[in-house]
Motif scaffolding. Structure first.
Motif, mmCIF file in Angstrom:
data_model
loop_
_atom_site.group_PDB
_atom_site.id
_atom_site.type_symbol
_atom_site.label_atom_id
_atom_site.label_comp_id
_atom_site.label_asym_id
_atom_site.label_seq_id
_atom_site.Cartn_x
_atom_site.Cartn_y
_atom_site.Cartn_z
ATOM 1 N N GLN A 148 3.621 9.740 -8.066
ATOM 2 C CA GLN A 148 4.862 10.490 -7.942
ATOM 3 C C GLN A 148 4.978 11.107 -6.555
ATOM 4 O OE1 GLN A 148 7.831 10.698 -8.209
ATOM 5 N NE2 GLN A 148 8.106 11.289 -10.331
ATOM 6 N N ARG A 149 3.843 11.565 -6.014
ATOM 7 C CA ARG A 149 3.886 12.117 -4.652
ATOM 8 C C ARG A 149 4.230 11.030 -3.630
ATOM 9 N NH1 ARG A 149 -1.431 14.755 -3.556
ATOM 10 N NH2 ARG A 149 -2.069 14.302 -5.678
ATOM 11 N N THR A 150 3.767 9.799 -3.895
ATOM 12 C CA THR A 150 4.122 8.692 -3.004
ATOM 13 C C THR A 150 5.626 8.414 -3.053
ATOM 14 O OG1 THR A 150 1.938 7.718 -3.354
ATOM 15 C CG2 THR A 150 3.622 6.273 -2.434
ATOM 16 N N ALA A 151 6.170 8.440 -4.272
ATOM 17 C CA ALA A 151 7.617 8.227 -4.416
ATOM 18 C C ALA A 151 8.388 9.311 -3.667
ATOM 19 C CB ALA A 151 8.005 8.225 -5.894
ATOM 20 N N LEU A 152 7.869 10.508 -3.742
ATOM 21 C CA LEU A 152 8.493 11.634 -3.060
ATOM 22 C C LEU A 152 8.377 11.483 -1.542
ATOM 23 C CD1 LEU A 152 9.710 14.047 -4.460
ATOM 24 C CD2 LEU A 152 7.612 15.270 -3.948
ATOM 25 N N ALA A 153 7.207 11.026 -1.113
ATOM 26 C CA ALA A 153 6.987 10.812 0.323
ATOM 27 C C ALA A 153 7.976 9.791 0.860
ATOM 28 C CB ALA A 153 5.552 10.334 0.572
ATOM 29 N N THR A 163 0.845 -1.196 0.000
ATOM 30 C CA THR A 163 0.000 0.000 0.000
ATOM 31 C C THR A 163 0.881 1.248 0.000
ATOM 32 O OG1 THR A 163 -0.025 0.146 2.402
ATOM 33 C CG2 THR A 163 -1.780 -1.175 1.376
ATOM 34 N N VAL A 164 0.219 2.381 -0.166
ATOM 35 C CA VAL A 164 0.932 3.661 -0.089
ATOM 36 C C VAL A 164 1.654 3.761 1.254
ATOM 37 C CG1 VAL A 164 0.588 6.178 0.088
ATOM 38 C CG2 VAL A 164 -0.569 4.871 -1.723
ATOM 39 N N TYR A 165 0.939 3.431 2.324
ATOM 40 C CA TYR A 165 1.555 3.478 3.657
ATOM 41 C C TYR A 165 2.817 2.616 3.705
ATOM 42 C CZ TYR A 165 2.033 3.367 8.741
ATOM 43 O OH TYR A 165 2.508 3.493 10.023
ATOM 44 N N GLN A 166 2.680 1.396 3.242
ATOM 45 C CA GLN A 166 3.812 0.460 3.316
ATOM 46 C C GLN A 166 4.964 0.902 2.422
ATOM 47 O OE1 GLN A 166 1.485 -2.927 2.253
ATOM 48 N NE2 GLN A 166 1.262 -3.630 4.380
ATOM 49 N N ASN A 167 4.622 1.465 1.247
ATOM 50 C CA ASN A 167 5.675 1.990 0.368
ATOM 51 C C ASN A 167 6.461 3.101 1.053
ATOM 52 O OD1 ASN A 167 6.099 1.192 -2.652
ATOM 53 N ND2 ASN A 167 3.912 0.880 -2.286
ATOM 54 N N ARG A 210 4.472 7.920 12.992
ATOM 55 C CA ARG A 210 4.429 9.377 13.132
ATOM 56 C C ARG A 210 4.964 10.052 11.866
ATOM 57 N NH1 ARG A 210 7.483 13.399 14.004
ATOM 58 N NH2 ARG A 210 9.424 12.223 14.242
ATOM 59 N N ARG A 211 6.112 9.579 11.403
ATOM 60 C CA ARG A 211 6.727 10.198 10.229
ATOM 61 C C ARG A 211 5.905 9.982 8.965
ATOM 62 N NH1 ARG A 211 13.101 9.922 9.450
ATOM 63 N NH2 ARG A 211 13.864 10.018 11.580
ATOM 64 N N VAL A 212 5.372 8.759 8.793
ATOM 65 C CA VAL A 212 4.588 8.476 7.591
ATOM 66 C C VAL A 212 3.379 9.404 7.541
ATOM 67 C CG1 VAL A 212 3.120 6.777 6.429
ATOM 68 C CG2 VAL A 212 5.344 6.079 7.342
ATOM 69 N N ARG A 213 2.712 9.568 8.693
ATOM 70 C CA ARG A 213 1.512 10.413 8.701
ATOM 71 C C ARG A 213 1.838 11.882 8.457
ATOM 72 N NH1 ARG A 213 -2.617 7.393 9.741
ATOM 73 N NH2 ARG A 213 -2.012 5.292 10.363
ATOM 74 N N GLU A 214 2.943 12.308 9.008
ATOM 75 C CA GLU A 214 3.351 13.698 8.817
ATOM 76 C C GLU A 214 3.642 13.990 7.340
ATOM 77 O OE1 GLU A 214 6.388 14.894 11.660
ATOM 78 O OE2 GLU A 214 7.265 16.171 10.097
ATOM 79 N N ASP A 232 -5.505 10.463 2.688
ATOM 80 C CA ASP A 232 -6.679 9.627 2.411
ATOM 81 C C ASP A 232 -6.361 8.470 1.462
ATOM 82 O OD1 ASP A 232 -8.205 11.290 4.001
ATOM 83 O OD2 ASP A 232 -8.699 12.630 2.319
ATOM 84 N N LEU A 233 -5.132 8.362 1.062
ATOM 85 C CA LEU A 233 -4.773 7.342 0.063
ATOM 86 C C LEU A 233 -3.877 6.251 0.642
ATOM 87 C CD1 LEU A 233 -3.891 9.818 -2.862
ATOM 88 C CD2 LEU A 233 -6.061 8.645 -2.458
ATOM 89 N N LEU A 234 -3.671 6.265 1.954
ATOM 90 C CA LEU A 234 -2.665 5.384 2.558
ATOM 91 C C LEU A 234 -2.955 3.895 2.381
ATOM 92 C CD1 LEU A 234 -1.875 7.352 5.847
ATOM 93 C CD2 LEU A 234 -0.372 7.021 3.875
ATOM 94 N N GLU A 235 -4.229 3.549 2.254
ATOM 95 C CA GLU A 235 -4.590 2.125 2.123
ATOM 96 C C GLU A 235 -4.596 1.668 0.670
ATOM 97 O OE1 GLU A 235 -4.780 0.511 4.813
ATOM 98 O OE2 GLU A 235 -4.853 2.252 6.152
#
Ligand code: ADP
Ligand code: ADP
Length: 227
Positions: free
Chosen positions: A142-147, A93-97, A114-118, A127-130
């Motif tokens: 691309q924003r996920t890659a950046l995150a 998932t986005v969270y796991q990535n 904490r860091r992932v949520r921030e 709203d896309l973490l799952e």
């Protein structure tokens, strides 16, 4: 303070038959955004890969925050790299990535969370973490890659044409988002592009490369007004 420095860095491929960088010197102050421009094959990616530690120089020295890093493995350089094809893990998932890099480095779960949520909040991903990568738009991917890069809080960000796979409108949006974000973080950024508009609108400094050398370096307005 100089955050990233190269001194006389040279690199060639195929046992010296393909020179890629020729005695490159560079000193990038902390918090500055440097766009690296130049034609295909001029050595832009090689420059990034050397700073990341994915390649080692034949000659010269590389310093990050005053510490010599050539010879130091990539994972211990405290740099984060974002590529053109951002290669998210499809079964995560986005969270796991986003979390993966911290998890592999053995961060405690609470700190990871904490860091992932921030970072997710910062990039509008909360709203896309799952979701899985295939359920995201190109811009969201691309924003996920950046995150994933941001969450590590690196000393230097290396971006290799990070927007070139996005369509024009999303590219424009992401461009201004990124610029604001890096400014807010006071991040030190090395940003490879062949898009002059990107360089002009995002960068504090522009380096123009040709044949493995930095031919011009200065603020965008200066570099662009020269013949
Ligand atoms: P750019 O990113 O500006 O397109 P590169 O750093 O990728 O430039 O390449 C610089 C030069 O090195 C080019 O001549 C390229 O063909 C060569 N090169 C890059 N990577 C390799 C490699 N792994 N093996 C051989 N030659 C390479
Ligand atoms: P594992 O499969 O080893 O549990 P995961 O990467 O699935 O590892 O999750 C690591 C931790 O992060 C777990 O505590 C998990 O509950 C938590 N986690 C995973 N996804 C989310 C999410 N979307 N929101 C909150 N916590 C999550």
């Amino acid at each position: 303070m100089i955050q990233l420095e190269l001194r006389g860095v040279s690199k060639s491929y195929l046992r010296g038959r393909v020179p890629a960088l020729r005695k490159v010197d560079l000193a990038l102050p902390r918090g500055k955004f440097l766009a690296v421009l130049g034609p295909s094959g001029c050595g832009k990616s090689t420059l990034l890969r050397l700073v990341a530690g994915l390649e080692e120089p034949d000659r010269g020295e590389i310093f990050i925050a005053g510490r010599r890093v050539d010879g130091v493995p990539p994972a211990r350089r405290n740099v984060a790299m974002v590529f053109q094809n951002y290669a998210l893990y499809p079964h995560f998932t986005v969270y796991q990535n986003i979390a993966l890099g911290l998890k592999l480095r053995g961060f405690p779960r609470q700190e990871i969370d904490r860091r992932v949520r921030e970072v997710a909040r910062l990039l509008g991903l909360e709203d896309l973490l799952e979701r899985y990568p295939r359920e995201l738009s190109g811009g969201q991917q691309q924003r996920t890659a950046l995150a994933r890069a941001l969450v590590r809080e690196p000393e230097v960000f290396l971006l290799d044409e990070p927007l070139s796979n996005l369509d024009a409108q999303i590219r424009e949006e992401t461009r201004s988002e990124l610029k604001r974000l890096f400014r807010r973080l006071e991040a030190t950024v090395l940003y490879v592009t062949h898009d002059q508009i990107e360089a002009l609108t995002m960068a504090d400094l522009v380096a123009v490369m040709e044949s493995g050398e930095i031919r011009q370096l200065g603020p965008p307005e200066e570099v662009y007004h020269r013949p």
